[in-house]
Design an enzyme around this catalytic site. Sequence first.
Site, mmCIF file in Angstrom:
data_model
loop_
_atom_site.group_PDB
_atom_site.id
_atom_site.type_symbol
_atom_site.label_atom_id
_atom_site.label_comp_id
_atom_site.label_asym_id
_atom_site.label_seq_id
_atom_site.Cartn_x
_atom_site.Cartn_y
_atom_site.Cartn_z
ATOM 1 N N GLU A 1 0.803 -1.225 0.000
ATOM 2 C CA GLU A 1 0.000 0.000 0.000
ATOM 3 C C GLU A 1 0.839 1.279 0.000
ATOM 4 O OE1 GLU A 1 -2.842 -0.299 3.203
ATOM 5 O OE2 GLU A 1 -3.814 -2.039 2.346
ATOM 6 N N GLU B 1 -5.559 -8.503 0.553
ATOM 7 C CA GLU B 1 -6.254 -8.172 1.810
ATOM 8 C C GLU B 1 -7.717 -7.878 1.522
ATOM 9 O OE1 GLU B 1 -4.710 -4.942 4.212
ATOM 10 O OE2 GLU B 1 -2.658 -5.640 3.913
HETATM 11 O O1 IFM Z 1 -4.455 -3.201 9.041
HETATM 12 C C1 IFM Z 1 -4.359 -2.650 7.765
HETATM 13 C C2 IFM Z 1 -3.178 -3.232 7.011
HETATM 14 O O2 IFM Z 1 -1.978 -3.058 7.701
HETATM 15 C C3 IFM Z 1 -3.035 -2.560 5.668
HETATM 16 N N1 IFM Z 1 -4.284 -2.599 4.943
HETATM 17 C C4 IFM Z 1 -5.467 -2.175 5.632
HETATM 18 C C5 IFM Z 1 -5.595 -2.895 6.955
HETATM 19 C C6 IFM Z 1 -6.888 -2.463 7.684
HETATM 20 O O3 IFM Z 1 -6.869 -1.086 7.899
#
Ligand code: IFM
Length: 471
Positions: free
Chosen positions: A193, A377
């Site tokens: 990210e 994710e």
């Molecule tokens: O916890 C975070 C993760 O570290 C990165 N992506 C989003 C998740 C939820 O906010």
Amino acid sequence: MANDASAVSDAHSQAVSTDSLADPFTPPADSSLWRKNFLLGAATASYQIEGAVNEDCRLPSIWDTFSAIPGKVLAGDTGAVACDHYHRWEADIDMLASLGLEGYRLSIAWPRVMDTTGAPNRKGLDFYKRLLNRLKEKGITTFVTLYHWDLPQHLEDRGGWLNRDTAYRFVDYADLMSRELAGTVDAWATLNEPWCSAYLGYGNGHHAPGLADGRFATQAMHHLLLAHGLAIPVLRANDPASQKGIVANIGRGTPNSDSAADQRAAHLFEVQHNAWILDPLLKGAYPQELFELWPGTEPLVLDGDLQTISAPLDFLGINYYFRSNVASDGAHGFREVPLEGVERTQMGWEVYPDGLRDLLTGFNRTYRNLPPIYITENGMASDDKVIDGHIDDTQRISFLKRHLAAVDQAIKAGVDIRGYFLWSLMDNFEWAFGYERRFGVVHVDYSTQKRTVKRSAELVAKFLKERKAQV
Ligand code: IFM
């Protein structure tokens, strides 16, 4: 196309018991999720779970510094202990394996494995070697992220991602890791990210290192992407058998009305959240609209940088959580108009599975060289409570089912999606929100470190068991 929905054979479909279809999670018989080569796993990140911040010569990271500043993290929480995974890793891997999860996405803490001169820290390296070897013994596919936000503080002290040199230090780190860990990693992701690192870390200060200037955000982004592009050939040379990619969080912007102005606002929202990262990676150019919206923020780009950044990828990791409903006339070309009466999570984020499908099919149209996708994710936070030893996380079960259905729809629409990782394996340190927000499919009692498998994890495990049993 590797992902052909017809791969779900009739025989296969018929073998799905009616019992399984009655549960609130199991995908329907015609779902591509039944394909055995669709990887289903869970994800975590080093600072969010490891703790042990002062052990075995680990150096301070920007998150140690940031979370120690009063007011930066809810309730003054820090990652000092987190899930104590540094000590409990064996039991955690056993738990992952007992759920039948086929993949594990973890990140390496850069401050744990190198000293300030760039020399290896053997104790830190050994931790990851033990962890990855155990995962391989268990037959679990390993996705390793090199940078999930825990920059060594000594590099931040020299400008962090505002300093081009940090990109070269990242390459040294990637070089060391891929030489040391080759053979135990199935897929390397350079960055997690970069939007969050650049915008939240340097643009609005909500994340470490807490700087707030639009020019910083674009320059930090450029150096992050450069670090990624420079590291890819090094990873390829050191560990040719693994896949190499990057993980991007993506945002869906939807227009508040049919007006052309609101539709433009939704487009500009996605330029700032998605094209800012995906265009340089996949088209070798930043979107010009970005700098029209943010005048005076063009980063310093040297000759050849964009060619380096846009080197071909083996996979693109996509992290998706929610949508933003927007209207025109905001400071950045849009203004958020939160919808009333919609379903939200503990984070306040709107549950909107169609956004995932629409973004994936949109990227497939926009980028002719879109690499194979892993959803690296997806998940939600809820205020889960243990009652009589159980956690019935009904909203999460429904959330996961609906988002997996969106993934299936995107696959059927022709997007090459090869796997999905739940965020997260267990409750953990949710950055500026500390430990209040629980994203895990396994509950963590932070006072005892007891892990309790939530109902969502039980149902995922049940599905995986049934899928494995299919002929
Ligand atoms: O916890 C975070 C993760 O570290 C990165 N992506 C989003 C998740 C939820 O906010």
